[in-house]
Design an enzyme around this catalytic site. Structure first.
Site, short mmCIF file in Angstrom:
data_model
loop_
_atom_site.label_atom_id
_atom_site.label_comp_id
_atom_site.label_asym_id
_atom_site.label_seq_id
_atom_site.Cartn_x
_atom_site.Cartn_y
_atom_site.Cartn_z
N THR A 25 -19.31 5.33 -25.37
CA THR A 25 -20.22 4.25 -25.72
C THR A 25 -21.59 4.51 -25.11
OG1 THR A 25 -18.46 2.62 -25.97
CG2 THR A 25 -20.65 1.77 -25.46
N HIS A 179 -8.40 2.63 -31.85
CA HIS A 179 -8.59 2.39 -30.42
C HIS A 179 -7.57 1.34 -29.98
CE1 HIS A 179 -10.21 2.25 -26.54
NE2 HIS A 179 -11.50 2.06 -26.79
N ASN A 182 -7.51 0.96 -23.22
CA ASN A 182 -8.59 0.47 -22.36
C ASN A 182 -8.82 -1.04 -22.39
OD1 ASN A 182 -8.86 3.12 -21.72
ND2 ASN A 182 -10.79 3.45 -22.80
N TYR A 184 -8.68 -3.30 -24.83
CA TYR A 184 -9.26 -3.96 -25.99
C TYR A 184 -8.15 -4.60 -26.83
CZ TYR A 184 -13.44 -1.68 -24.35
OH TYR A 184 -14.49 -1.27 -23.56
N ASN A 239 -10.84 -3.02 -18.05
CA ASN A 239 -11.00 -4.33 -18.70
C ASN A 239 -9.85 -5.28 -18.40
OD1 ASN A 239 -13.55 -3.90 -20.07
ND2 ASN A 239 -12.45 -2.43 -21.35
#
Length: 371
Positions: A25, A179, A182, A184, A239
């Site tokens: 990112t 994805h 992590n 999400y 996260n």
């Protein structure tokens, strides 16, 4: 004995070498549209066997950080088409990482200033990246999410399907990466720390993995399994991701993926961007058993490893058959010619951390190549 520089097949993808550019990112896509800088950035790195783009939102609701790209509007797809054309002209292969951030977002980034969505209304102890009115960036606490209603989930699955279709047919990508790592949205459903549901998407491991498999089925049914990869991070705390029993959870996931013919499985080993030996639960995670569960279930896709790999560690992983592909993140930020530098042994440039998130050309497209 395979080396990092040998060609390899990953599903329908024929790759020139086993070095993968990891998703990174960079927050340089205002209005979620990749621009001229992105075209140059990815073209510079086309010598990678495979480029996995920065995470890219499948919908406005799926966006969690300022100035990250999307796949849900015509300008965004046109911007990505310029990127894929440039990478292909330079001889590279590129897939896009499909992203729904779930609760890792901020009200100001959501449609109509609404709450981010999540499996449960549990706020993450995490931060996201916003742009101030003066154009500078700042990290801010994530907003309180709302729990998705059961009748909303099929729509999100379809959002993944439509994004994958548009990515391949309109934006020109060679494939996509789901994805599911992590912390999400898909990872939030997987883990008991963020999923407190009592319906068909919560409770048991089978229920918590339901969304992941529904997304995989929808995408592979649309674009084919041979152009579909997935990223997983079994023990990362990124996260605010947590689960006390990651081994049975991810062994179940691996076994379920094994029968679905994916191009590759991309595994973050340890804490994302941190310690490779990080563990959750009361015992170290057994990555060999994780891979075995996938292979024993019929999984033939390439095994892609990630997190803290240097040349020596990567060469060993490939030579010993523990990995078919190795992803490099920060080294690719500062070394557009990373493949050539690893091959020749030329020293690597050091990345400028101050330019990682947001900004312009500095620290993005101005790193020198080796003479």
């Amino acid at each position: 004995m395979a080396t990092l520089f040998d060609p390899v097949k990953a599903g329908d993808l024929s790759l020139a070498n086993r070095i993968v550019m990891a998703p990174l990112t960079r927050n340089r896509s205002p209005n979620a549209v990749p621009g001229d800088l992105s075209v140059t950035y990815y073209r510079q790195r086309a010598s990678a066997g495979l480029i996995v783009t920065e995470a890219t939102a499948i919908t406005h609701q799926g966006q969690g950080y300022a100035d990250v790209p999307g796949l849900y509007g015509p300008d965004q797809l046109a911007g990505w088409r310029r990127v894929t054309d440039a990478v292909h002209e330079a001889g590279g292969k590129i897939v896009v990482q499909l992203w729904h951030v779930g609760r890792i977002s901020h009200d100001s980034l959501q449609p109509g200033g609404g709450k981010p969505v999540a499996p449960s209304a549990v706020r993450a102890k995490s931060k996201t990246f916003l742009i101030r009115p003066d154009g500078s960036g700042e990290f801010a606490e994530t907003s309180e999410p709302r729990a998705l209603e059961a009748n909303e989930i099929p729509g999100i699955v379809d959002d993944y399907r439509r994004a994958a279709k548009a990515a391949v047919e309109q934006a020109g990508f060679d494939g996509i990466e789901i994805h599911a790592a992590n912390g999400y949205l898909i990872d939030q459903f997987l883990r008991s720390g963020s999923n407190h549901r009592t319906d068909a998407y919560g409770g048991s491991i089978e229920n918590r993995a339901r969304l992941l498999f529904e997304v995989v089925e929808a995408i592979t049914g649309e674009i084919g399994a041979g152009r579909t990869g997935i990223r997983l991070s079994p023990v990362t705390p990124a996260n605010d991701a947590s689960d006390p029993e990651p081994q049975p959870l991810f062994d179940h996931v691996a076994a379920g993926l094994g029968s679905r013919g994916l191009a590759y499985v991309h595994v973050v080993e340890g804490a994302t961007g941190g310690a490779r030996d990080f563990q959750q639960g009361d015992r170290p995670f057994d990555y060999a058993a994780f891979k075995t569960a996938y292979r024993q279930a019929g999984g033939q896709g390439a095994w892609l490893v990630n997190n803290g790999y240097d040349k020596e560690l990567a060469e060993k992983a490939v030579a010993e058959g523990r990995a078919d592909l190795v992803a490099f993140g920060k080294p690719f930020i500062a070394n557009p010619d990373l493949v050539g530098r690893l091959r020749s042994g030329v020293a690597l440039n050091e990345p400028d951390k101050a330019t990682f998130y947001g900004g312009g050309a500095k620290g993005y497209i101005d790193y020198p190549t080796a003479a």
